[in-house]
Design a protein around this motif. Sequence first.
Motif, PDB file in Angstrom:
ATOM      1  N   ASP A   1      11.492  -2.983  -7.377  1.00 30.55           N
ATOM      2  CA  ASP A   1      11.593  -2.103  -6.203  1.00 30.55           C
ATOM      3  C   ASP A   1      10.730  -2.647  -5.071  1.00 30.55           C
ATOM      4  O   ASP A   1      11.132  -2.638  -3.899  1.00 30.55           O
ATOM      5  CB  ASP A   1      11.132  -0.678  -6.549  1.00 30.55           C
ATOM      6  CG  ASP A   1      12.105   0.075  -7.429  1.00 30.55           C
ATOM      7  OD1 ASP A   1      13.318  -0.214  -7.379  1.00 30.55           O
ATOM      8  OD2 ASP A   1      11.657   0.964  -8.190  1.00 30.55           O
ATOM      9  N   ALA A   2       9.540  -3.107  -5.428  1.00 35.98           N
ATOM     10  CA  ALA A   2       8.623  -3.653  -4.423  1.00 35.98           C
ATOM     11  C   ALA A   2       9.208  -4.901  -3.775  1.00 35.98           C
ATOM     12  O   ALA A   2       9.102  -5.093  -2.551  1.00 35.98           O
ATOM     13  CB  ALA A   2       7.273  -3.964  -5.067  1.00 35.98           C
ATOM     14  N   VAL A   3       9.837  -5.750  -4.582  1.00 35.85           N
ATOM     15  CA  VAL A   3      10.457  -6.957  -4.044  1.00 35.85           C
ATOM     16  C   VAL A   3      11.556  -6.597  -3.057  1.00 35.85           C
ATOM     17  O   VAL A   3      11.647  -7.167  -1.957  1.00 35.85           O
ATOM     18  CB  VAL A   3      11.015  -7.834  -5.184  1.00 35.85           C
ATOM     19  CG1 VAL A   3      11.879  -8.962  -4.632  1.00 35.85           C
ATOM     20  CG2 VAL A   3       9.876  -8.404  -6.019  1.00 35.85           C
ATOM     21  N   VAL A   4      12.404  -5.646  -3.437  1.00 33.45           N
ATOM     22  CA  VAL A   4      13.499  -5.214  -2.559  1.00 33.45           C
ATOM     23  C   VAL A   4      12.955  -4.651  -1.250  1.00 33.45           C
ATOM     24  O   VAL A   4      13.526  -4.883  -0.171  1.00 33.45           O
ATOM     25  CB  VAL A   4      14.391  -4.176  -3.276  1.00 33.45           C
ATOM     26  CG1 VAL A   4      15.386  -3.559  -2.306  1.00 33.45           C
ATOM     27  CG2 VAL A   4      15.118  -4.817  -4.454  1.00 33.45           C
ATOM     28  N   LYS A   5      11.839  -3.957  -1.323  1.00 34.51           N
ATOM     29  CA  LYS A   5      11.236  -3.369  -0.120  1.00 34.51           C
ATOM     30  C   LYS A   5      10.572  -4.404   0.781  1.00 34.51           C
ATOM     31  O   LYS A   5      10.213  -4.089   1.918  1.00 34.51           O
ATOM     32  CB  LYS A   5      10.206  -2.307  -0.518  1.00 34.51           C
ATOM     33  CG  LYS A   5      10.816  -0.990  -0.970  1.00 34.51           C
ATOM     34  CD  LYS A   5       9.735   0.075  -1.109  1.00 34.51           C
ATOM     35  CE  LYS A   5      10.347   1.463  -1.244  1.00 34.51           C
ATOM     36  NZ  LYS A   5       9.317   2.527  -1.248  1.00 34.51           N
ATOM     37  N   GLY A   6      10.391  -5.630   0.270  1.00 30.39           N
ATOM     38  CA  GLY A   6       9.791  -6.679   1.085  1.00 30.39           C
ATOM     39  C   GLY A   6       8.305  -6.838   0.893  1.00 30.39           C
ATOM     40  O   GLY A   6       7.585  -7.209   1.828  1.00 30.39           O
ATOM     41  N   ALA A   7       7.818  -6.601  -0.328  1.00 28.82           N
ATOM     42  CA  ALA A   7       6.383  -6.727  -0.592  1.00 28.82           C
ATOM     43  C   ALA A   7       5.890  -8.157  -0.370  1.00 28.82           C
ATOM     44  O   ALA A   7       4.747  -8.364   0.047  1.00 28.82           O
ATOM     45  CB  ALA A   7       6.074  -6.290  -2.025  1.00 28.82           C
TER      46      ALA A   7
ATOM     47  N   ASP B   1       0.815  -1.222   0.000  1.00 30.82           N
ATOM     48  CA  ASP B   1       0.000   0.000   0.000  1.00 30.82           C
ATOM     49  C   ASP B   1       0.843   1.264   0.000  1.00 30.82           C
ATOM     50  O   ASP B   1       0.373   2.325  -0.420  1.00 30.82           O
ATOM     51  CB  ASP B   1      -0.943   0.009   1.210  1.00 30.82           C
ATOM     52  CG  ASP B   1      -2.068  -1.009   1.082  1.00 30.82           C
ATOM     53  OD1 ASP B   1      -2.220  -1.585  -0.012  1.00 30.82           O
ATOM     54  OD2 ASP B   1      -2.789  -1.222   2.084  1.00 30.82           O
ATOM     55  N   GLY B   2       2.086   1.160   0.451  1.00 25.68           N
ATOM     56  CA  GLY B   2       2.952   2.331   0.510  1.00 25.68           C
ATOM     57  C   GLY B   2       3.729   2.605  -0.767  1.00 25.68           C
ATOM     58  O   GLY B   2       4.453   3.611  -0.856  1.00 25.68           O
ATOM     59  N   LEU B   3       3.563   1.753  -1.770  1.00 27.54           N
ATOM     60  CA  LEU B   3       4.308   1.927  -3.023  1.00 27.54           C
ATOM     61  C   LEU B   3       3.761   3.097  -3.826  1.00 27.54           C
ATOM     62  O   LEU B   3       2.553   3.322  -3.884  1.00 27.54           O
ATOM     63  CB  LEU B   3       4.222   0.662  -3.873  1.00 27.54           C
ATOM     64  CG  LEU B   3       4.938  -0.578  -3.336  1.00 27.54           C
ATOM     65  CD1 LEU B   3       4.517  -1.801  -4.124  1.00 27.54           C
ATOM     66  CD2 LEU B   3       6.457  -0.404  -3.391  1.00 27.54           C
ATOM     67  N   ASP B   4       4.645   3.827  -4.476  1.00 27.88           N
ATOM     68  CA  ASP B   4       4.256   4.830  -5.459  1.00 27.88           C
ATOM     69  C   ASP B   4       4.347   4.153  -6.833  1.00 27.88           C
ATOM     70  O   ASP B   4       5.424   4.034  -7.405  1.00 27.88           O
ATOM     71  CB  ASP B   4       5.192   6.039  -5.400  1.00 27.88           C
ATOM     72  CG  ASP B   4       4.825   7.126  -6.396  1.00 27.88           C
ATOM     73  OD1 ASP B   4       3.979   6.867  -7.290  1.00 27.88           O
ATOM     74  OD2 ASP B   4       5.392   8.227  -6.303  1.00 27.88           O
ATOM     75  N   ARG B   5       3.199   3.686  -7.327  1.00 24.97           N
ATOM     76  CA  ARG B   5       3.224   2.876  -8.541  1.00 24.97           C
ATOM     77  C   ARG B   5       3.526   3.698  -9.788  1.00 24.97           C
ATOM     78  O   ARG B   5       3.797   3.126 -10.847  1.00 24.97           O
ATOM     79  CB  ARG B   5       1.900   2.114  -8.678  1.00 24.97           C
ATOM     80  CG  ARG B   5       1.678   1.166  -7.504  1.00 24.97           C
ATOM     81  CD  ARG B   5       0.525   0.216  -7.709  1.00 24.97           C
ATOM     82  NE  ARG B   5       0.298  -0.562  -6.492  1.00 24.97           N
ATOM     83  CZ  ARG B   5      -0.221  -1.788  -6.453  1.00 24.97           C
ATOM     84  NH1 ARG B   5      -0.589  -2.390  -7.579  1.00 24.97           N
ATOM     85  NH2 ARG B   5      -0.400  -2.416  -5.312  1.00 24.97           N
ATOM     86  N   SER B   6       3.487   5.000  -9.665  1.00 25.55           N
ATOM     87  CA  SER B   6       3.867   5.840 -10.799  1.00 25.55           C
ATOM     88  C   SER B   6       5.384   5.995 -10.902  1.00 25.55           C
ATOM     89  O   SER B   6       5.899   6.462 -11.916  1.00 25.55           O
ATOM     90  CB  SER B   6       3.226   7.219 -10.683  1.00 25.55           C
ATOM     91  OG  SER B   6       3.788   7.947  -9.594  1.00 25.55           O
ATOM     92  N   ARG B   7       6.089   5.570  -9.848  1.00 27.64           N
ATOM     93  CA  ARG B   7       7.546   5.740  -9.835  1.00 27.64           C
ATOM     94  C   ARG B   7       8.296   4.441  -9.550  1.00 27.64           C
ATOM     95  O   ARG B   7       9.413   4.252 -10.029  1.00 27.64           O
ATOM     96  CB  ARG B   7       7.952   6.778  -8.783  1.00 27.64           C
ATOM     97  CG  ARG B   7       7.418   8.179  -9.036  1.00 27.64           C
ATOM     98  CD  ARG B   7       7.865   9.133  -7.958  1.00 27.64           C
ATOM     99  NE  ARG B   7       9.319   9.203  -7.841  1.00 27.64           N
ATOM    100  CZ  ARG B   7       9.968   9.803  -6.849  1.00 27.64           C
ATOM    101  NH1 ARG B   7       9.295  10.388  -5.868  1.00 27.64           N
ATOM    102  NH2 ARG B   7      11.279   9.816  -6.823  1.00 27.64           N
ATOM    103  N   GLU B   8       7.697   3.574  -8.749  1.00 28.68           N
ATOM    104  CA  GLU B   8       8.413   2.373  -8.306  1.00 28.68           C
ATOM    105  C   GLU B   8       8.026   1.144  -9.135  1.00 28.68           C
ATOM    106  O   GLU B   8       6.885   0.999  -9.564  1.00 28.68           O
ATOM    107  CB  GLU B   8       8.138   2.126  -6.824  1.00 28.68           C
ATOM    108  CG  GLU B   8       8.729   3.219  -5.941  1.00 28.68           C
ATOM    109  CD  GLU B   8       8.456   2.990  -4.466  1.00 28.68           C
ATOM    110  OE1 GLU B   8       9.401   2.596  -3.756  1.00 28.68           O
ATOM    111  OE2 GLU B   8       7.309   3.216  -4.020  1.00 28.68           O
ATOM    112  N   SER B   9       9.015   0.276  -9.329  1.00 29.26           N
ATOM    113  CA  SER B   9       8.845  -0.901 -10.180  1.00 29.26           C
ATOM    114  C   SER B   9       8.495  -2.131  -9.348  1.00 29.26           C
ATOM    115  O   SER B   9       8.530  -2.113  -8.114  1.00 29.26           O
ATOM    116  CB  SER B   9      10.141  -1.169 -10.944  1.00 29.26           C
ATOM    117  OG  SER B   9      11.181  -1.556 -10.048  1.00 29.26           O
ATOM    118  N   PHE B  10       8.192  -3.214 -10.062  1.00 30.10           N
ATOM    119  CA  PHE B  10       7.949  -4.489  -9.393  1.00 30.10           C
ATOM    120  C   PHE B  10       9.181  -4.909  -8.596  1.00 30.10           C
ATOM    121  O   PHE B  10       9.063  -5.356  -7.446  1.00 30.10           O
ATOM    122  CB  PHE B  10       7.598  -5.553 -10.434  1.00 30.10           C
ATOM    123  CG  PHE B  10       7.480  -6.943  -9.862  1.00 30.10           C
ATOM    124  CD1 PHE B  10       6.416  -7.277  -9.042  1.00 30.10           C
ATOM    125  CD2 PHE B  10       8.435  -7.904 -10.140  1.00 30.10           C
ATOM    126  CE1 PHE B  10       6.305  -8.558  -8.494  1.00 30.10           C
ATOM    127  CE2 PHE B  10       8.328  -9.187  -9.607  1.00 30.10           C
ATOM    128  CZ  PHE B  10       7.260  -9.509  -8.785  1.00 30.10           C
TER     129      PHE B  10
END
Length: 297
Positions: free
Chosen positions: A227-233, A216-225
């Motif tokens: 990026d989400a994995v690295v963040k621990g999605a 929910d905290g991802l900025d999908r206009s800027r962050e990639s899939f």
Amino acid sequence: MKARLGIAPIAWWNDDLAELSDDVSLEECLRQASVAGFTGMETGRRFPMDMAELGPILAKYGISVCGGWFSGLLLDGDIEIEKERIARQMAFFKAAGAPCIVYGETARSIQGVKSAPLATKPKLTEAEVAAYGRKMSDFADWCAAQGMPISYHHHMAAAIETEAELDLLMKHSSVPLLFDAGHMAFAGGDNLRVIENHWARITHVHTKDIRRTVVDGLDRSRESFLDAVVKGAFTVPGDGSLDFAAIVRALAGKGYEGWFVVEAEQDPKVSPPLDMAIKGHKELMRVMAAAGYEVVQ
């Protein structure tokens, strides 16, 4: 009802981001999966594609091949070329006694492009999905006739990502479905509704969990899939936000029998693979017992 529990090696070695990989051998990966209680593993980049070589290693740890990814290009490609591309993996999987090949559509996908924001994923019209569905159906039928079925993996950042996109593909094809709880939740879909609508097509299940606060905290206009994995999605059942008791109960209610595979790509330095595997297996055993499954070896 009977079920089997498998895990994917992506927790140990990430194929898209090599830096998110544990420095362990194939044998150590299999050993850890066995210690955690799993009896199946999907294939990954450190697996030899030869059962003469792989078979004795798998037997040593009581592990069987329970699937594995194929990067399909049928959206923009030719079915005869895809038959040639999948032939070696198909022969290997037949020799391994695998239940299916996991078909992931990578044409136009941005799942492996770290610079591509989630919002820039490919989008298809219904007419394009219908044409694609016909090709996928023909390809799936051919694979099944060769003795190795495919199971279609809806996936973040790919052409078939959202619940609505999956609904269209199911409407316009006869392809078997791999249901992935984590990818569907990440895409904003309703897992229980997907099971209700498409249970008859589900032939393989990935029990991927998500961390809702990260997603929910991802900025999908800027962050990639990636990026989400690295963040621990993503994480394993029991460590995330999804209600796997309800998900597994829904699958049981529709009579699903087969593999439940933990597939959760994470940073192994932050989330040690063995610890995560043990946690995921424990949670699955809990919810599967409650749903009435007998987990077989």
